[in-house]
Structure formats: C-alpha cells, structure tokens
Design an enzyme around this catalytic site. Structure first.
Site, mmCIF file in Angstrom:
data_model
loop_
_atom_site.group_PDB
_atom_site.id
_atom_site.type_symbol
_atom_site.label_atom_id
_atom_site.label_comp_id
_atom_site.label_asym_id
_atom_site.label_seq_id
_atom_site.Cartn_x
_atom_site.Cartn_y
_atom_site.Cartn_z
ATOM 1 N N ARG A 53 0.807 -1.226 0.000
ATOM 2 C CA ARG A 53 0.000 0.000 0.000
ATOM 3 C C ARG A 53 0.840 1.276 0.000
ATOM 4 N NH1 ARG A 53 -2.109 -4.099 -0.622
ATOM 5 N NH2 ARG A 53 -4.112 -4.816 0.202
ATOM 6 N N ILE B 211 3.253 0.642 -5.027
ATOM 7 C CA ILE B 211 4.195 -0.115 -5.865
ATOM 8 C C ILE B 211 3.446 -0.923 -6.935
ATOM 9 C CG2 ILE B 211 5.989 -1.895 -5.881
ATOM 10 C CD1 ILE B 211 6.856 -0.907 -3.111
ATOM 11 N N TYR C 38 -7.990 -5.001 -10.234
ATOM 12 C CA TYR C 38 -7.524 -4.572 -11.556
ATOM 13 C C TYR C 38 -8.463 -3.675 -12.366
ATOM 14 C CZ TYR C 38 -3.764 -7.692 -10.471
ATOM 15 O OH TYR C 38 -2.689 -8.275 -9.847
ATOM 16 N N TYR D 185 -2.868 -18.189 -15.732
ATOM 17 C CA TYR D 185 -1.581 -17.738 -16.251
ATOM 18 C C TYR D 185 -1.097 -16.520 -15.480
ATOM 19 C CZ TYR D 185 -4.029 -14.157 -19.119
ATOM 20 O OH TYR D 185 -4.802 -13.111 -19.553
#
Ligand SMILES: CC(C)(COP(=O)(O)OP(=O)(O)OC[C@H]1O[C@@H](n2cnc3c(N)ncnc32)[C@H](O)[C@@H]1OP(=O)(O)O)[C@@H](O)C(=O)NCCC(=O)NCCS
Length: 434
Positions: free
Chosen positions: A118, A121, A151, A434
C-alpha cells in the site's frame, strides 16, 4: 506473424522515475544471472504465500521465468542476491478472439512484499506494464487474478467468465451419448505432452483462450515438485472411432473420510470435439466408488448439465476468470469478427488515456469492423469506461448485464445492437491460470 519478445523491451521510464523517488530501483531482471533469478523466484513464492522453493522447484520454474520479461523492484543499493520487494512478469502470447487471434501482453507474478504494501508499488508495476505493452504496439493486455477487486482501476474488465461444477453423481446419472471411440489411461510421464497437444488444437476454437507452456502442462499433469499430492494425479485420453486422440482428462481422486467413497477432481478436461468432451465427462461422472465430481474453469456453455439425467445433481457456479484490457482501441476492435452489423458512436473513458475518446464503430453484414476517431463534438450513442468495453471485447459478457449495472450509458436500442454485435459463439472460456 512473429510474436514480440517482451524480454527485449526496457523498463518503463515513468515507473522507474516514480519508484526512484521512493528510494526504489525498478528494473528488468537479468534472469541469466542465477543469483538474481533465484531471488526473483523466491520473492514470487513468498508473495503468493507459498513455501520457500526447494532446489528442484527452482530448477523446474527457471525456464518459464527465463522465457518472460521479469521486473523486480529493489531497495536501492541491494546486492545481487537480495530479494526484490516487488515482482511482475509478462510475455506476448496469442489470445483467441472471435474469428481469429490477437497478440496479448500477458501479465503474471504480481507481488509486493508484506513490508512494502500500500505504497503504490503495484500501481507503478501495472501502469508500467501497460505503457510498455502499448509502446511496443500490443493492443490488448490480459491476466488472471487472485482477487477480483484489484484490476478494474487500471482499465481491466472481467471478460471471460467460467463455471465451477460440483456434481452429485448418484443424483445426476447419465443421459448423454455413449461415444463411439475409447477411453484409455495415460501414464503421468506422458500426460503433460498429451494435454499440451490437444489444448493447442482446441484453444483456437473458443475466444478467451491462451496457449499454455511446458511447466503449466507438467503441473496439471502431476509432475511438479511443489505439489505434495502429485502422485494422485491420473490421466485418460479419448480416441475417436478412427483412433485419433481428441481429448485428454487429468484428474485426482481423494477419499471422503474413511468411507471408501471418493471425490474426483478434474484438473483439466480438454476435448477438440463435443464427442470427446462428452466421453471424458462420462468417464468422470460414471466412475465407480465416486460420489462427487468437481471441476473449475469450464465454459459457461459446458454441456455437462445436459448430459445428465437430473440437472439438479449438477451445481454450476459462474465466476470471473480471464481479465482483459484494451490498449489500442481501433486495432483491437478491428481484429475480431462480430455477430451482427452495427454503426455506432462510442465514447470511451480511460483514466490512463490509452483509449480515451470518441470512436465510430461500423460492422458490416459479414461481421468485419472499421473504427475511426469520432468527429469533434459528435454525440455518442454509447458511453462507458474502458473496463466495460474490455469486459465486452471477446463476447463473453452481455451488454445488457453491464447496462443493468450502470456500466454502460446508452439507450435500450443501442444496448441491444451492442449486445447482438459483440456476443460470441461458442461462449468464450479460459481453462488455465496464467
Ligand atoms: C495485491 C498487491 C500486489 C497490491 O500491492 P500494493 O503495492 O500494496 O498495492 P498499491 O499500494 O499499489 O495499491 C494500488 C491500488 O490497489 C488497491 N489494492 C491493493 N491491493 C488490493 C487488494 N488486495 N484488494 C483490493 N484493492 C487493492 C489499493 O487500495 C490502491 O487503490 P487506489 O490506487 O485506487 O488508491 C499485494 O497486496 C500482494 O502482493 N498481494 C499478494 C499477491 C497477490 O495477490 N497478487 C496479485 C496477483 S493477481
């Protein structure tokens, strides 16, 4: 067309500068240097809450890591054996889309050390990957995710939903066909090879799929050293009436208590024909001494509920799996085929700028698209964020659902037109991580 080798693409300068201001060194990892390679692998294992990898696990993982563009974030001045405080890796791979394939920037291995969380990064890593992909001309990025809440803020949409099945086999029974070919066992040593070969042929028949790689097949085939239960993995294959291998099933049996009754977990079921898929499902749900069959990452239009006598013996739970992010809107939208004509003006919002703007999308009767930048001041028919457009991209998510959730702003008629144009047959799917 040859795929771009992501390893040759330099670290994104904006992220280099941003992290340097925090005393952190962001760079492409030299995976030919064995100390750096090992440190990168150990950091990734720690980031995913795994055990410290043994020599065997490191050796098995090395070819995969070396085949990708690894990025590490290091404390400034750290020596070459120091573990990075954050990792990410990427490679360019084909993504099946309706009517063909497109190059996709695949992203994996996103970890930030518990000591450095947090602080922005991960944001620098993700934005750095997206800029690197866009700068090298790759129109779409993709990933599979540990958590579904991370995301969307970078413009990814959950584009490829899949099904998890739990089958009460005694209740379900079997009503499907008895396929004309035969099912036979495959030794574990050969299973990875068989999975790889059939998957490579089958993946082009469904949008959303990407190819696997040697270590993925070894893992699914029960050869990975980091899996203590690997001896339980078994495999069968289906040969059609002509003797051609058309499907492969990797599975594991586990005893339920001390009952001498078992659960059969499908690790991967891949078939190139409906007959092969039905034959392998039949093998699983009719297996003696098995009460329950479980399987994940199956297509949402998997025939299983229709292959059994009592569909209530099959519990199907749909969940997100493949996430996509459009980076170059005209290239991405013109690469696929569509199911119905449309002529519409899209307004796309994109906090990272890649696709922001007004675009005219025209699809002809044959399903081919042209995309042009919209004229200045033209009124859009459809307004949405790039994450919603990316969710729609391969045709696995209905526009009506996104409209119902206020993720698409459009008239009902425009939503119907969008839905008809984008929906894909068969349902997109993605059967590996993946
Ligand atoms: C997920 C992870 C990479 C985030 O790293 P981080 O450096 O702490 O994230 P950042 O500080 O850059 O946060 C970026 C944004 O994501 C959000 N975020 C971070 N982790 C999140 C999580 N687990 N769930 C939801 N949101 C999250 C932050 O709140 C922040 O939001 P904002 O920019 O809108 O304010 C890190 O927690 C991790 O390594 N987890 C374990 C491994 C893992 O799950 N990796 C993901 C693999 S798909």
């Amino acid at each position: 067309m040859a795929l771009i080798d992501a390893r040759g693409i330099p670290a994104d300068q904006t992220s280099v500068d941003r992290l340097a201001a925090e005393g952190l060194d962001y760079r492409v990892v030299d995976t030919e240097d064995s100390a750096r390679l090992t440190a990168f692998q150990r950091a990734m294992a720690r980031g995913f809450l795994g055990g410290d990898p043994t020599e065997a696990v490191l050796a098995e993982g090395a070819p995969t890591v070396r085949s990708r563009r690894g990025i590490g974030v290091y404390e400034r001045g750290a020596d070459s054996g120091a573990l990075p405080v954050a990792t990410i890796d990427s490679w360019v791979t084909p993504l099946t889309i309706p009517g063909g394939e497109i190059d996709m920037w695949a992203i994996s291995g996103v970890t930030v050390a518990g000591t450095h969380r947090r602080r922005g990064i991960a944001r620098s890593l993700l934005e750095g990957e997206l800029r690197a992909a866009a700068d090298s001309g790759v129109a779409v990025a993709g990933l599979t995710v540990s958590e579904a809440t991370i995301y969307g803020r970078y413009g990814f949409g959950a584009a490829v939903p899949v099904s998890h099945f739990t089958v009460d086999v005694r209740r379900a029974g079997w009503a499907g066909p008895v396929p004309p070919g035969r099912v036979e066992y495959v030794e574990r040593e050969r299973l990875a090879e068989e999975l790889s070969a059939v998957h490579e042929r089958a993946r082009t028949t469904r949008a959303g799929q990407v190819p696997g790689w040697a270590a993925r097949w070894a893992g699914l085939g029960g050869l990975a050293s980091n899996e203590s239960d690997r001896d339980k993995v078994r495999g069968v294959r289906y040969l059609d009436a002509e003797g051609e291998v058309r499907g492969v099933l990797s599975f594991a049996l586990s005893e339920r208590g001390d009952s001498f009754r078992f659960s059969l977990h499908v690790r991967l079921l891949v078939g190139e024909t409906p007959e092969a898929v039905a034959a392998l499902w039949r093998f699983a749900v009719q297996h003696d001494l098995v009460d329950e069959v479980t399987a994940d990452l199956r297509p949402v239009d998997d025939p299983l509920p229709w292959l059994v006598t009592d569909p209530r013996g099959v519990v199907q739970v749909v969940h997100d799996h493949g996430w996509l992010r459009i980076l170059d809107l005209p290239t991405a939208l013109m690469a696929r085929r569509y199911s119905a004509p449309i002529d519409t003006i899209l307004r796309v919002e994109d906090a990272l700028g890649f696709t922001a703007g007004t675009w005219r999308l025209r699809v002809d009767e044959a399903g081919a698209a042209t995309v042009e930048a919209g004229e200045e001041g033209s009124e859009p028919d459809i307004t949405f964020d790039v994450s919603a457009l990316s969710a729609l991209y391969v045709g696995g998510v209905r526009a009506a659902a996104l409209h119902g959730a206020s993720r698409i702003d459009a008239s009902p008629a425009s939503v119907v037109a969008l839905d008809r144009a984008f929906a894909a047959f068969p349902a997109p799917s993605l059967d590996i991580w993946y």
